[in-house]
Every structure is written in structure tokens, then in C-alpha cells.
Write an enzyme that holds these catalytic residues in place. Structure first.
Site: not given
Lengths: 152, 152
Positions: B58, B86
């Protein structure tokens, strides 16, 4: 004189001041080896300069220190940062296995280590760095207050 | 046929598969402009390769898309990722002002968007992307299960 928390926080503050002068959110960070006190990386926020929302001071110094060590985990290192890390940076410090996160001012609004989502108490954060807060807190916080006052 | 969530998730899955083959945690991500469906960045985890604990899929695609756009905020963009971000990546997507985070498998153990610290409900996260979960969840999750099975 042995180098202490205030010594390293002063280095971080210097980076925060330089960030202020670049019109970046004035936060500075330093990574120090706790074996020998070697300073592995110093930097301040550069999100504007780099057009990169991830270029927080903490991320930049973690990346540099890991690069220097040739490792994605640097458990022998401590992170000094002028303001409590946001959730992104608190989590990054955990992934890097930072031993201790030492910060100046608490950030009740946007902090994520011990404020707000309190990531260092969350089961989702598998390595929990030790935390020391309040080192040169007034100087660290004043720089932020002055910066955002100028933005209003 | 109009490109849909499954189409873009398939691109992310392909990056996850490539990460698996590099012995990286098999997560892939894609940034798509929701104006015209243009794919701005695709990547998979590279923390081992780069010795960088922040080199999650990401983060890599957010940095690349921001770089291409010359902006640290890309509110016209959506993030596709095979597994729930996360806390680090969920927070980074917020800083980038990502419009919608679309993910495959929920990560109850280490996720931070809607699991665990639930950052997208936290007042510390000032921009809250929309969330769509469960796209190709089984394929996305299986890749993770297989990877960690091989590590035990």
C-alpha cells in the site's frame, strides 16, 4: 558527559526547526544505536517537498537507518521524535522493532502511540516499543503551536 | 464490460502472487483513478527486498501514485489491496486522502482499518476513506494462509 535523552532530542528539535523553515509540519526525528550512541539518521518532515504523504520524519529516519544497517529490523535502535508519532509512524516503528520510542510533546489530537487509538496497547501491534515521553516537551510543542497559529 | 472491483482486485492479486514468489508476505495493491479508471500504480510487498519495514504494498503504490500526480493528496483515487491494511497503511491511505479503500480478506490479527484498533472509526484519523471489503476475499486470504503455512 554521557549523551542523554535531552542531547538526542535537541538533535531532533533542530530537524523540526529546519522543517518549520521549509513550511513543513515541524517535527524532527533521530535514530540512535543504543549500543554505542551512534546517530544513524536525522530528518524532519518532508511531505510537501516530496509530494509524499508518508514522508513523515519518523518514516524517513527509519528507512535511512534500516538502509544503513541492511536490515528491516533494527532492535538495537531507539527513535527520538519531537512529537508523539501518528498511527502510521507508531506502527512503522513497531515493524522496525525499534527498542524505545522517546518523544517530546504528546499529540492528543493526532497521536497514535499512547493517545487516540493507543496502538502500543493494541494486540494488532505485535512488537511494542518502550515509550518515554515528555523530553523537552515544551520546546517541541511550542514549535507546533507556532506553526499552526501561522496557518489559521 | 465496465471495469469493476473484481477486475482491479485481480490486478492486486497478481502483485500478491508475485510477492509470494519473492518470498515476501503476499499482499498486492493497486491505485486507480475513480475519474477514468486509470491504473496509477501497482505493486506488492517488498520489505525484504528493500530492507525497509515500511515497504508494504500500500505504501509503495501510494507513494508512486502521489509522485505521478505531483501531489501528496489524491482524493480522486481508490486503493485496492488484497488484505485489510495494517495500522501503518490504513493511516497512510488517510493522509493521502484516498477516497475508497477496497480490500479482499479481512485481517483480524494485524489489520487496522476496521479490525483491531479500527482506525477508520478513530478521531485521530482525520480523513476516513470509505471501505469496501470482501472482494475476492477467498483468493486473497488463501495466498496468505499458504504463505504462512510454508513458514511454520
Amino acid at each position: 558527559m554521557e549523551k542523554d535523552h535531552e542531547y538526542f532530542m535537541t538533535l531532533a528539535l533542530r530537524e523540526a526547526q529546519k522543517a518549520y523553515e521549509r513550511d513543513e509540519v515541524p517535527i524532527g526525528a533521530v535514530i540512535v544505536s543504543n549500543n554505542n550512541g551512534e546517530v544513524l539518521a536525522v530528518n524532519g518532515n518532508r511531505t510537501r517537498e516530496k509530494n509524499n504523504p508518508c514522508a513523515h520524519a519518523e518514516i524517513l529516519v527509519i528507512e535511512e537507518a534500516c538502509n544503513r544497517k541492511g536490515a528491516q529490523r533494527i532492535p538495537e535502535c531507539d527513535l527520538y521524535v519531537t512529537v508523539e508519532p501518528c498511527p502510521m509512524c507508531a506502527s512503522a516503528a513497531s515493524f522496525a522493532r525499534i527498542n524505545t520510542v522517546i518523544f517530546g510533546a504528546i499529540d492528543e489530537k493526532s497521536g497514535g502511540a499512547i493517545s487516540g487509538p493507543r496502538l502500543y496497547e493494541s494486540p494488532a501491534i505485535h512488537h511494542k516499543p518502550h515509550v518515554i515521553s515528555g523530553i523537552l516537551a515544551s520546546d517541541c510543542g511550542t514549535l507546533m503551536t507556532e506553526f499552526f497559529k501561522g496557518k489559521r
